[in-house]
Design an enzyme around this catalytic site. Sequence first.
Site, mmCIF file in Angstrom:
data_model
loop_
_atom_site.group_PDB
_atom_site.id
_atom_site.type_symbol
_atom_site.label_atom_id
_atom_site.label_comp_id
_atom_site.label_asym_id
_atom_site.label_seq_id
_atom_site.Cartn_x
_atom_site.Cartn_y
_atom_site.Cartn_z
ATOM 1 N N ARG A 1 3.056 5.893 -3.339
ATOM 2 C CA ARG A 1 4.228 6.665 -3.759
ATOM 3 C C ARG A 1 4.512 6.504 -5.243
ATOM 4 O O ARG A 1 4.945 7.449 -5.908
ATOM 5 C CB ARG A 1 5.438 6.269 -2.903
ATOM 6 C CG ARG A 1 5.299 6.824 -1.468
ATOM 7 C CD ARG A 1 6.192 6.089 -0.505
ATOM 8 N NE ARG A 1 6.188 6.665 0.820
ATOM 9 C CZ ARG A 1 5.269 6.428 1.768
ATOM 10 N NH1 ARG A 1 4.244 5.636 1.509
ATOM 11 N NH2 ARG A 1 5.351 6.999 2.953
ATOM 12 N N ARG B 1 -7.350 -3.773 9.531
ATOM 13 C CA ARG B 1 -6.408 -4.683 10.202
ATOM 14 C C ARG B 1 -7.071 -5.399 11.384
ATOM 15 O O ARG B 1 -6.661 -6.505 11.741
ATOM 16 C CB ARG B 1 -5.153 -3.928 10.617
ATOM 17 C CG ARG B 1 -4.464 -3.273 9.418
ATOM 18 C CD ARG B 1 -2.986 -3.072 9.583
ATOM 19 N NE ARG B 1 -2.482 -2.124 8.594
ATOM 20 C CZ ARG B 1 -2.149 -2.437 7.331
ATOM 21 N NH1 ARG B 1 -2.237 -3.678 6.910
ATOM 22 N NH2 ARG B 1 -1.710 -1.515 6.498
ATOM 23 N N SER C 1 7.294 9.216 12.003
ATOM 24 C CA SER C 1 6.165 8.911 11.126
ATOM 25 C C SER C 1 6.549 9.128 9.677
ATOM 26 O O SER C 1 6.944 10.229 9.284
ATOM 27 C CB SER C 1 4.974 9.809 11.494
ATOM 28 O OG SER C 1 4.098 9.940 10.386
ATOM 29 N N GLY D 1 -5.317 7.641 5.389
ATOM 30 C CA GLY D 1 -4.499 8.675 6.023
ATOM 31 C C GLY D 1 -3.260 8.985 5.197
ATOM 32 O O GLY D 1 -2.817 10.134 5.118
ATOM 33 N N ARG E 1 -6.621 1.871 17.625
ATOM 34 C CA ARG E 1 -6.313 0.463 17.406
ATOM 35 C C ARG E 1 -5.990 -0.298 18.679
ATOM 36 O O ARG E 1 -6.066 -1.527 18.678
ATOM 37 C CB ARG E 1 -5.152 0.329 16.426
ATOM 38 C CG ARG E 1 -5.550 -0.397 15.209
ATOM 39 C CD ARG E 1 -4.453 -0.524 14.205
ATOM 40 N NE ARG E 1 -5.082 -0.427 12.891
ATOM 41 C CZ ARG E 1 -4.442 -0.159 11.774
ATOM 42 N NH1 ARG E 1 -3.152 0.044 11.804
ATOM 43 N NH2 ARG E 1 -5.087 -0.108 10.631
ATOM 44 N N GLN F 1 4.539 9.158 7.243
ATOM 45 C CA GLN F 1 3.556 10.030 6.588
ATOM 46 C C GLN F 1 3.956 11.489 6.757
ATOM 47 O O GLN F 1 3.906 12.275 5.806
ATOM 48 C CB GLN F 1 2.160 9.775 7.153
ATOM 49 C CG GLN F 1 1.627 8.397 6.793
ATOM 50 C CD GLN F 1 0.220 8.160 7.306
ATOM 51 O OE1 GLN F 1 -0.327 8.989 8.024
ATOM 52 N NE2 GLN F 1 -0.345 7.028 6.952
ATOM 53 N N ASP G 1 2.013 -1.473 11.965
ATOM 54 C CA ASP G 1 0.756 -1.914 11.358
ATOM 55 C C ASP G 1 0.475 -3.396 11.629
ATOM 56 O O ASP G 1 -0.638 -3.871 11.395
ATOM 57 C CB ASP G 1 0.792 -1.675 9.841
ATOM 58 C CG ASP G 1 0.788 -0.186 9.501
ATOM 59 O OD1 ASP G 1 0.414 0.625 10.363
ATOM 60 O OD2 ASP G 1 1.178 0.162 8.364
ATOM 61 N N LYS H 1 0.839 -1.211 0.000
ATOM 62 C CA LYS H 1 0.000 0.000 0.000
ATOM 63 C C LYS H 1 0.871 1.257 0.000
ATOM 64 O O LYS H 1 0.652 2.173 -0.794
ATOM 65 C CB LYS H 1 -0.897 -0.069 1.245
ATOM 66 C CG LYS H 1 -1.997 0.948 1.314
ATOM 67 C CD LYS H 1 -3.125 0.442 2.196
ATOM 68 C CE LYS H 1 -2.818 0.462 3.674
ATOM 69 N NZ LYS H 1 -2.671 1.820 4.224
ATOM 70 N N SER H 2 1.858 1.309 0.890
ATOM 71 C CA SER H 2 2.720 2.501 0.964
ATOM 72 C C SER H 2 3.425 2.744 -0.368
ATOM 73 O O SER H 2 3.517 3.876 -0.850
ATOM 74 C CB SER H 2 3.788 2.320 2.042
ATOM 75 O OG SER H 2 3.207 2.294 3.316
HETATM 76 C C1 S3P Z 1 2.502 4.765 6.166
HETATM 77 C C2 S3P Z 1 3.122 5.076 7.326
HETATM 78 C C3 S3P Z 1 2.666 4.593 8.646
HETATM 79 C C4 S3P Z 1 1.724 3.409 8.515
HETATM 80 C C5 S3P Z 1 0.672 3.613 7.455
HETATM 81 C C6 S3P Z 1 1.343 3.865 6.110
HETATM 82 C C7 S3P Z 1 3.048 5.329 4.912
HETATM 83 O O1 S3P Z 1 2.006 5.650 9.301
HETATM 84 O O2 S3P Z 1 1.097 3.144 9.750
HETATM 85 O O3 S3P Z 1 -0.145 2.477 7.360
HETATM 86 O O4 S3P Z 1 2.700 4.832 3.822
HETATM 87 O O5 S3P Z 1 3.828 6.286 4.993
HETATM 88 P P1 S3P Z 1 2.839 6.741 10.155
HETATM 89 O O6 S3P Z 1 3.952 7.145 9.307
HETATM 90 O O7 S3P Z 1 1.902 7.892 10.400
HETATM 91 O O8 S3P Z 1 3.219 6.034 11.415
#
Ligand code: S3P
Length: 445
Positions: free
Chosen positions: A31, A399, A172, A99, A357, A174, A326, A26-27
């Site tokens: 990107r 999850r 983080s 998110g 969670r 993100q 995760d 997913k990440s």
């Molecule tokens: C992610 C970063 C993580 C992860 C999320 C995906 C990403 O969150 O929990 O499922 O793709 O950058 P955080 O960076 O906020 O911890």
Amino acid sequence: MTTTAPDRVRIHPGQLHGEVAVPGDKSLSHRALLLSAFADRPVRVGGLAPSGDVAATAAALTTMGAQVDLAPQADGSLAGSVRGPLGEARDVLDCGNSGTSLRLLAGVVAGIDGLTVLTGDASLRSRPVDRIAVPLRAMGARLDAAAGGHRPPLVVRGGHLTGTSYLSPVASAQIKSAILLAGLRADGPTTVTSPLPSRDHTERMLAHFGHPVQREVYRDGTEVVTVDPLGDRTLAADEVVVARDPSSAAFWLVAAACGAGTITATGVCANPLRLGVVAALRRLGVEVAVTDQGETAGEPLADLTVAPTALTGASLQGQLVVDALDELPVLALAGACSADGLEVHDAAELRVKESDRIAVLAAALRAVGLEVEERPDGYRVPGGQRPGPGTVEAHGDHRIAMTAAIAAVLGTGPVEIGGFGAVATSYPSFLDDLARLGGRAEVLA
Ligand code: S3P
């Protein structure tokens, strides 16, 4: 695109074994789409997760003028081509449950002249945005949000950005990635300092697109990443094929370790910052075979194999918890089936995920008869336990829904799961893979 899953299911105990090819990461899928949209000639993309979150990013980029052509492939993944450039969004960007979409897109639009409104479903609208609003404001973007500036909808007035140096209070990816993406359009270098390393997919993929960033990790764990502005250049790559998702593989690896049978997850992203689940299982006494399968788009690939094991017990904290964030819901089941249990510290970030969670996991575990102690920054699950029959509510959290399904596989009776449709966020084909591995599920609604 398969982005749905049944809403109510009953999963039965049983044995699982064989190979599983989980969806694309997913990440990495987010990107691949985002960075390709910075290019002004088409980039071929492949291996993308056919999931709700990834679809949200693809739709947002289209609304911003990118050309995104994706089609389902025989293996269930999405492939096609993406090209920029991006401009002011024609409409509100609905990030659904994602998110990552909302935060990374906020970083992208901060550097684009114009107004953007980013929102999402009820779960996303309850998650904090201050963590990205503060640094993006420091770079010169104007941002405002609902609930006193704390939660989506988020309004961004983008434009000229100044390179900045930001000290993030949390590790983080993100937050880091939102700032790095904004930094691509800033007028000077942008640096993000974090207390511990977080997944470095944005950094690796930027290098794949010909724009390397500097990344250093100091002895105390501090991670410092600096990106230079793109200036007049654009990002460019012929192709980005993404690896499979270790966070999705984690469900099968935990099931295998706890006695379901021997399972191999093939072609998984083996970035060390994503293999926290492997490290955690090893701490619990599990042998995990990691077989190198080369690399794709700057990320290592591996097959991961786990066989049933007598698990010991473990306490997880610090970097390992960032790396396994995760996977901590499903790892709770490994704790229950171990001899001495599992303790997790430093995981307060779990409270601001797709659900709280820690609370929702504790409720799910109790609903199948497992004892768990909920803590402000983690949990403790005593060992020597086996899940029983019960009814679990996923509370919109993919999850939690899949953790409940694995509890059923390992348990003594069927588990009914409400809100199971949430699995479409990351793993719409979860029930197909369960059946392929020998598991049994009934669709109730
Ligand atoms: C992610 C970063 C993580 C992860 C999320 C995906 C990403 O969150 O929990 O499922 O793709 O950058 P955080 O960076 O906020 O911890």
